[in-house]
Design a protein around this motif. Structure first.
Motif, PDB file in Angstrom:
ATOM      1  N   ASP A  59      14.340  -5.205  -2.714  1.00 19.75           N
ATOM      2  CA  ASP A  59      13.193  -4.455  -2.193  1.00 19.75           C
ATOM      3  C   ASP A  59      13.664  -3.481  -1.127  1.00 19.75           C
ATOM      4  O   ASP A  59      14.578  -3.775  -0.349  1.00 19.75           O
ATOM      5  N   ALA A  60      13.043  -2.301  -1.094  1.00 20.80           N
ATOM      6  CA  ALA A  60      13.467  -1.283  -0.125  1.00 20.80           C
ATOM      7  C   ALA A  60      12.283  -0.421   0.287  1.00 20.80           C
ATOM      8  O   ALA A  60      11.319  -0.248  -0.471  1.00 20.80           O
ATOM      9  N   ALA A  77       8.298  -1.348  -9.117  1.00 27.06           N
ATOM     10  CA  ALA A  77       6.972  -1.026  -8.599  1.00 27.06           C
ATOM     11  C   ALA A  77       7.167  -0.043  -7.447  1.00 27.06           C
ATOM     12  O   ALA A  77       7.827  -0.347  -6.452  1.00 27.06           O
ATOM     13  N   LEU A  78       6.597   1.151  -7.604  1.00 32.55           N
ATOM     14  CA  LEU A  78       6.762   2.219  -6.608  1.00 32.55           C
ATOM     15  C   LEU A  78       5.416   2.528  -5.980  1.00 32.55           C
ATOM     16  O   LEU A  78       4.413   2.686  -6.677  1.00 32.55           O
ATOM     17  N   SER A 116      17.944   1.964 -17.018  1.00 29.62           N
ATOM     18  CA  SER A 116      16.529   1.648 -17.243  1.00 29.62           C
ATOM     19  C   SER A 116      15.777   2.949 -17.383  1.00 29.62           C
ATOM     20  O   SER A 116      16.323   4.045 -17.182  1.00 29.62           O
ATOM     21  N   GLU A 117      14.522   2.810 -17.750  1.00 32.07           N
ATOM     22  CA  GLU A 117      13.671   3.985 -17.767  1.00 32.07           C
ATOM     23  C   GLU A 117      13.463   4.479 -16.338  1.00 32.07           C
ATOM     24  O   GLU A 117      13.688   3.757 -15.367  1.00 32.07           O
ATOM     25  N   VAL A 118      13.021   5.726 -16.213  1.00 34.70           N
ATOM     26  CA  VAL A 118      12.715   6.302 -14.905  1.00 34.70           C
ATOM     27  C   VAL A 118      11.258   6.011 -14.591  1.00 34.70           C
ATOM     28  O   VAL A 118      10.354   6.414 -15.325  1.00 34.70           O
ATOM     29  N   VAL A 119      11.020   5.300 -13.511  1.00 34.93           N
ATOM     30  CA  VAL A 119       9.664   4.960 -13.072  1.00 34.93           C
ATOM     31  C   VAL A 119       9.240   5.955 -12.005  1.00 34.93           C
ATOM     32  O   VAL A 119      10.008   6.269 -11.091  1.00 34.93           O
ATOM     33  N   VAL A 173       9.882   0.368  -2.788  1.00 38.91           N
ATOM     34  CA  VAL A 173      10.420   0.066  -4.116  1.00 38.91           C
ATOM     35  C   VAL A 173      10.576  -1.444  -4.232  1.00 38.91           C
ATOM     36  O   VAL A 173      11.251  -2.065  -3.410  1.00 38.91           O
ATOM     37  N   VAL A 174       9.932  -2.028  -5.253  1.00 42.15           N
ATOM     38  CA  VAL A 174      10.064  -3.457  -5.518  1.00 42.15           C
ATOM     39  C   VAL A 174      10.580  -3.626  -6.947  1.00 42.15           C
ATOM     40  O   VAL A 174       9.817  -3.456  -7.903  1.00 42.15           O
TER      41      VAL A 174
END
Length: 630
Positions: A200-201, A130-131, A229-232, A145-146
């Motif tokens: 988380d960051a 989650a961005l 992973s895919e790029v979010v 970033v979560v």
């Protein structure tokens, strides 16, 4: 009586017959069948985002032998619709949900003339990260970033949206990571450990460009740099440059010495410590920037920022503070210009009201290349000469030449130009020595010139020859070539006085100290002196000395300098004037180098005494202990 019975018998018979007929109809009738009904059970109740099989189990009440179970749907994401009549089931396949929101669809069942809609719900696609981008300004943002998997390693960064390709960014980054690791002498895994994250960051990206679209992105990455992973992505736009917090500083602007092609503009801030941006615009330039001045000024400073030059440094070294006069020399006659100034903070944001002065140049005026000269305070070795150009636009050089040189040149401009260039080249080499090659002659000449906007230029010569006639002279200089660009103007000649010696003297004695003592007394201030000698001198002036001067030289440096010139240099430079003692501000090595203390004094009439010299070497046996700082 007979007739009466007959009627009664007939009535009774009719009643029996009627009763018999009615009872037979009730025994032989069939009741109608109850209506059929279908109830359904959906499995799974909510279809996962990745899709899969959907099963609708049907419970049919009061089934009809001739009826058939049917199913249909208009949803494109629900396919392979199959009716299993024997099992009273309907199956279908749901495609993966690529949307970031839940979706619903309908499968319609039909049985025995009735329809039964079944609603299918599918979960939204869950991203691995989650961005979000918040606290967005013209130059910064907070990226959060979560990750779903708190233990997984990932890489996250911000890039301009233009040209960004999520399908190729991981490969591009891998190439960059590999090159950076090689340059740092690290393995790829070691380097990746310094740029990747887990859990988380929150972070701030490198400085953003105002009013620009950006992409914050994140993707899983392993130790080999391969994406896991895919790029979010999360897109956002940086804001326009805003004003900073306003201060109470105001800036006054004055136009001075206005000509058809030049002007001197004076900027006067009410706060002399405030930094401010200033510029002179023509009408088109002013029109271009005035409605977006915060961005124009911010970009002016940002363009100077490098890895080694911060925005704060750019503001400090590219802004003005205090009163400042700026000259504009290539203006067009009868044209309007705008002098502008505005305060800025260390982030490059304006923080005062914008000050603007409209300036219109007059019609073209001719240039006067002449000069006026005046000479005062003539002594045996010096004089004060003042030169004033007749035109404020002058860029010029001036000096004095001996009567012998004046006679030799005889007003020949070609000879004067050659004399000037040769003299300046010799001065350049004398000043820079082996490094003269890095200072081209034209640039050196320009650095030695004066400007008319600065008003009269005065200098007190102190190393002239006694009883000698000198001629002040001046000419305009081309700022590109460094060559004379006008005829030479000469002032009235003057003759220095005969040299008269006096009894004035200031006897010097050596005062040698140890740099270790200086360092011990003040580690913060004089640690650089540790291990070195610190030469100094004490001076004892006599009764005739009105003023005295002294300095310490390496003996080799002054071996070829005559005493007259050396004394004049001391007096003219006011070295350690009227001091009873002094120390050099630097240390020297403990070696056999020979040094000389030189002093000279003048009496009340300015007549000098004899030059005094005390030679010495820095010997530990001559050191005086230093118990307190002088």
């Amino acid at each position: 009586m007979k007739r009466f019975w007959t009627h009664r018998c007939f009535a009774a018979l009719f009643a029996v017959l009627l009763l018999t007929t009615t009872g037979c109809k009730e025994d032989n009738a069939e009741e109608p069948a109850p209506p059929s009904n279908v109830t359904t059970t959906l499995q799974p109740e909510v279809v996962p985002a990745e899709g899969g099989t959907i099963t609708i189990t049907c419970a049919i009440e009061n089934p009809v032998t001739s009826a058939r179970l049917e199913a249909r749907t208009d949803e494109e994401w629900i396919t392979n619709l199959t009716v299993l009549e024997q099992e009273a089931k309907v199956t279908a396949v749901a495609a993966a949900n690529e949307l970031l929101e839940e979706r619903t669809g309908t499968v319609t069942l039909a049985y025995d003339g009735k329809e039964y809609p079944v609603e299918i719900t599918q979960s939204a696609r869950v991203l691995p990260y989650a961005l979000t981008a918040t606290e967005i300004t013209h130059s910064d943002a907070l990226i959060s970033v979560v990750p779903v998997d708190k233990e997984a390693t990932y890489y996250s960064a911000v890039a301009p949206a233009e040209g960004f390709d999520a399908a190729t960014i991981a490969a591009q980054n891998l190439a960059a990571f590999t090159a950076a690791a090689e340059e740092a002498g690290q393995s790829l895994a070691e380097y990746l450990a310094t740029v990747t994250r887990s859990g988380d960051a929150e972070y701030h990206p490198a400085r953003l460009t105002p009013e620009t679209s950006y992409v914050a992105y994140a993707y899983g990455i392993d130790q080999s740099g391969t994406a896991t992973s895919e790029v979010v992505v999360c897109t956002f736009d940086s804001q326009a440059v805003a004003e900073g917090e306003m201060t109470g500083c105001t800036i006054a602007i004055e136009a001075q010495s206005l000509t058809s092609t030049s002007v001197a503009v004076l900027f006067k801030p009410s706060d002399p410590s405030a930094y401010y941006y200033y510029e002179m615009f023509d009408a088109a330039g002013y029109e271009e920037v005035r409605d977006n001045l915060p961005a124009h000024i911010y970009n002016y400073y940002i363009e100077q920022v490098t890895d080694y030059w911060s925005l704060e440094m750019a503001v400090k070294y590219s802004s003005a503070y205090g009163e400042k006069t700026v000259q504009s020399k290539e203006l067009t006659p009868e044209t309007t210009y705008y002098a502008l100034a505005v305060g800025v903070n260390l982030e490059g944001l304006i923080n005062t009201e914008v000050a603007v002065l409209e300036i219109t140049t007059p019609e073209e005026t001719p240039i006067d290349y002449g000069f006026t000269f005046s000479t005062d305070a003539v002594t045996a070795t010096g004089a004060t000469v003042t030169v004033t150009p007749n035109d404020v636009r002058a860029f010029y050089y001036w000096d004095v030449m001996t009567d012998a040189e004046y006679t030799e040149l005889n007003g020949d401009e070609e000879k004067i130009a050659a004399y000037f260039l040769e003299k300046m080249d010799a001065k350049r080499i004398e000043q820079y020595g082996d490094y003269a090659m890095f200072f081209p002659l034209p640039s050196y000449i320009v650095s030695q010139c004066s400007e008319g906007f600065d008003g009269p230029d005065s200098y007190t010569f102190g190393t002239l020859s006694p009883a000698t006639t000198y001629h002040p002279y001046a000419f305009w200089v081309d700022q590109e070539t460094g060559e004379p660009s006008s005829e030479t103007s000469f002032g009235e000649a003057f003759t220095t006085k005969e040299l008269t010696f006096s009894n004035a003297a200031a006897e010097p004695t050596l005062w040698l100290t140890d740099g270790d003592d200086w360092a011990d007394l003040s580690p913060m201030g004089y640690m650089f002196l540790r291990g070195l000698a610190v030469p100094g001198a004490r001076l004892e002036p006599n009764a005739d000395a009105a003023h005295w001067y002294s300095n310490i030289y390496k003996a080799a440096d002054i071996a070829s300098t005559d005493d007259l010139l050396l004394g004049s240099s001391l007096i003219n430079s006011s070295y350690n004037m009227d001091k009873s003692s002094y120390n050099l501000s630097y240390g020297v090595a403990w070696d056999d180098t020979e040094y000389v203390i030189v002093s000279i004094a003048v009496d009340a009439e300015g007549n000098r005494g004899e030059l005094r010299k005390v030679p010495f070497k820095v010997d530990k046996s001559l050191v005086e202990e230093l118990t307190e700082l002088p």
